[in-house]
Write a protein that holds these residues in place. Structure first.
Motif, PDB file in Angstrom:
ATOM      1  N   SER A  33     -41.297 -13.977 108.173  1.00 17.49           N
ATOM      2  CA  SER A  33     -39.976 -13.879 107.592  1.00 17.49           C
ATOM      3  C   SER A  33     -38.900 -14.978 107.807  1.00 17.49           C
ATOM      4  N   ARG A  34     -38.922 -15.115 109.252  1.00 19.42           N
ATOM      5  CA  ARG A  34     -38.005 -16.203 109.800  1.00 19.42           C
ATOM      6  C   ARG A  34     -38.350 -17.640 109.541  1.00 19.42           C
ATOM      7  N   ALA A  35     -39.730 -17.768 109.483  1.00 19.00           N
ATOM      8  CA  ALA A  35     -40.084 -19.263 109.081  1.00 19.00           C
ATOM      9  C   ALA A  35     -39.696 -19.486 107.617  1.00 19.00           C
ATOM     10  N   ILE A  36     -39.802 -18.508 106.754  1.00 19.46           N
ATOM     11  CA  ILE A  36     -39.577 -18.750 105.465  1.00 19.46           C
ATOM     12  C   ILE A  36     -38.218 -18.916 104.934  1.00 19.46           C
ATOM     13  N   THR A  37     -37.263 -18.151 105.583  1.00 16.63           N
ATOM     14  CA  THR A  37     -35.593 -18.173 105.421  1.00 16.63           C
ATOM     15  C   THR A  37     -35.358 -19.299 106.032  1.00 16.63           C
ATOM     16  N   THR A  38     -35.777 -19.991 107.338  1.00 10.17           N
ATOM     17  CA  THR A  38     -35.400 -21.091 107.990  1.00 10.17           C
ATOM     18  C   THR A  38     -35.719 -22.393 106.836  1.00 10.17           C
ATOM     19  N   GLU A  39     -37.127 -22.200 106.404  1.00  6.21           N
ATOM     20  CA  GLU A  39     -37.456 -23.251 105.514  1.00  6.21           C
ATOM     21  C   GLU A  39     -36.836 -23.289 104.326  1.00  6.21           C
ATOM     22  N   ALA A  40     -36.243 -22.316 103.827  1.00 13.10           N
ATOM     23  CA  ALA A  40     -35.384 -22.127 102.641  1.00 13.10           C
ATOM     24  C   ALA A  40     -33.827 -22.487 102.763  1.00 13.10           C
ATOM     25  N   GLY A  41     -33.568 -22.611 104.047  1.00 12.74           N
ATOM     26  CA  GLY A  41     -32.006 -22.812 104.384  1.00 12.74           C
ATOM     27  C   GLY A  41     -31.243 -21.793 104.142  1.00 12.74           C
ATOM     28  N   CYS A  42     -31.496 -20.368 104.210  1.00 11.19           N
ATOM     29  CA  CYS A  42     -30.649 -19.461 103.744  1.00 11.19           C
ATOM     30  C   CYS A  42     -30.585 -18.432 104.967  1.00 11.19           C
ATOM     31  N   ALA A  43     -29.696 -17.363 104.984  1.00 20.22           N
ATOM     32  CA  ALA A  43     -29.674 -16.297 106.113  1.00 20.22           C
ATOM     33  C   ALA A  43     -31.244 -15.793 106.222  1.00 20.22           C
ATOM     34  N   LYS A  44     -31.160 -15.365 107.544  1.00 22.59           N
ATOM     35  CA  LYS A  44     -32.442 -14.945 108.028  1.00 22.59           C
ATOM     36  C   LYS A  44     -32.906 -13.536 107.587  1.00 22.59           C
ATOM     37  N   GLY A  45     -31.919 -12.910 106.958  1.00 24.73           N
ATOM     38  CA  GLY A  45     -32.199 -11.481 106.581  1.00 24.73           C
ATOM     39  C   GLY A  45     -32.301 -11.354 105.018  1.00 24.73           C
ATOM     40  N   LEU A  46     -32.177 -12.617 104.393  1.00 25.40           N
ATOM     41  CA  LEU A  46     -32.379 -12.617 102.946  1.00 25.40           C
ATOM     42  C   LEU A  46     -33.560 -11.903 102.353  1.00 25.40           C
ATOM     43  N   LEU A  47     -34.558 -12.455 102.874  1.00 21.16           N
ATOM     44  CA  LEU A  47     -36.006 -12.026 102.356  1.00 21.16           C
ATOM     45  C   LEU A  47     -36.042 -10.527 102.418  1.00 21.16           C
ATOM     46  N   HIS A  48     -35.568  -9.835 103.435  1.00 26.41           N
ATOM     47  CA  HIS A  48     -35.606  -8.360 103.518  1.00 26.41           C
ATOM     48  C   HIS A  48     -34.672  -7.627 102.694  1.00 26.41           C
ATOM     49  N   ILE A  49     -33.684  -8.491 102.192  1.00 28.53           N
ATOM     50  CA  ILE A  49     -32.695  -7.817 101.300  1.00 28.53           C
ATOM     51  C   ILE A  49     -33.298  -7.684  99.716  1.00 28.53           C
ATOM     52  N   HIS A  50     -34.306  -8.873  99.625  1.00 27.32           N
ATOM     53  CA  HIS A  50     -34.742  -8.663  98.254  1.00 27.32           C
ATOM     54  C   HIS A  50     -36.368  -8.082  98.230  1.00 27.32           C
ATOM     55  N   PHE A  51     -36.997  -8.176  99.495  1.00 24.76           N
ATOM     56  CA  PHE A  51     -38.357  -7.411  99.531  1.00 24.76           C
ATOM     57  C   PHE A  51     -38.409  -6.200 100.576  1.00 24.76           C
ATOM     58  N   ALA A  52     -39.243  -5.456 100.444  1.00 25.87           N
ATOM     59  CA  ALA A  52     -39.248  -4.261 101.365  1.00 25.87           C
ATOM     60  C   ALA A  52     -39.933  -4.955 102.857  1.00 25.87           C
ATOM     61  N   GLY A  53     -40.668  -6.025 102.656  1.00 27.76           N
ATOM     62  CA  GLY A  53     -41.308  -6.662 103.841  1.00 27.76           C
ATOM     63  C   GLY A  53     -42.095  -7.657 103.477  1.00 27.76           C
ATOM     64  N   LEU A  54     -42.956  -8.163 104.656  1.00 24.92           N
ATOM     65  CA  LEU A  54     -43.769  -9.578 104.279  1.00 24.92           C
ATOM     66  C   LEU A  54     -44.658  -9.238 103.267  1.00 24.92           C
ATOM     67  N   ASP A  55     -45.299  -7.984 103.545  1.00 25.13           N
ATOM     68  CA  ASP A  55     -46.535  -7.568 102.425  1.00 25.13           C
ATOM     69  C   ASP A  55     -46.248  -7.708 101.040  1.00 25.13           C
TER      70      ASP A  55
END
Length: 202
Positions: A33-55
């Motif tokens: 999750s951290r690698a994705i959000t870092t690559e996207a240039g956005c807040a580190k918690g953004l992925l978990h706001i929109h998805f329940a988790g990495l799966d």
């Protein structure tokens, strides 16, 4: 980087594209999750706001890319009677290999929870390989009615061969292995009884 509290436009696609870049650079082991959000240039918690988790994220990424390819396949009727049949079909066949790419497809298979979500979504009617197979079949049947496809070519069988081969190549191609696109192009040419693009006519 988007500041906290400021909406990120097209966040799903931004995260999906970032994940594809992470996979290309670091492979499945580098996808966090951290690698994705870092690559996207956005807040580190953004992925978990929109998805329940990495799966869930991985499953949604695969389904999104499958849906894109299904849309491309469903545009085939617009090409009936235009261009070369092999070239039209080859574009869709190659798009199958780009629908999440071999690395993403392989990643989903190593994450049982993601694979289960994908299967349930496809069983529930999400666009996937079946929709693509049906679109290819319909296109080839229309071309055969116009006399642009040899009677010896059976559209349902050709469509099954293309989709089945794409599935096989997605599951068996990894970074460092030969690019599967040449194999797919050769298969399309063989199924339609035409030489691959760039090859001399018999």
């Amino acid at each position: 980087m988007s500041p906290r509290g400021v909406a990120t436009p097209d966040v799903r696609e931004r995260l999906f594209a970032a994940a594809e870049r992470v996979l290309e650079k670091s492979g499945p082991g580098g996808l966090t999750s951290r690698a994705i959000t870092t690559e996207a240039g956005c807040a580190k918690g953004l992925l978990h706001i929109h998805f329940a988790g990495l799966d869930e994220f991985v499953a949604e990424l695969c389904l999104d890319r499958f849906a894109r390819t299904a849309t491309k396949a469903q545009e085939l009727p617009e090409l009936v009677g235009q261009g070369a049949v092999a070239a039209n079909l080859d574009a869709v066949a190659l798009a199958l290999l780009d629908s999440g790419g071999p690395v993403i497809a392989g990643l989903a298979m190593t994450r049982p929870a993601a694979a289960l979500r994908i299967r349930e979504a496809l069983e529930g009617g999400a666009p996937g390989f079946t929709a693509i197979q049906e679109a290819i079949t319909g296109y080839l049947e229309a071309e055969r009615r116009l006399g642009r496809l040899a009677d010896a070519v059976d559209p349902p069988t050709a469509a099954l061969a293309i989709v089945g081969t794409a599935h096989h190549l997605l599951m068996t191609t990894w970074p460092g292995t030969p690019d599967p696109r040449a194999q797919m192009t050769g298969l399309v040419a063989a199924l339609l009884g035409s030489p691959p693009e760039g090859a001399p006519a018999p």
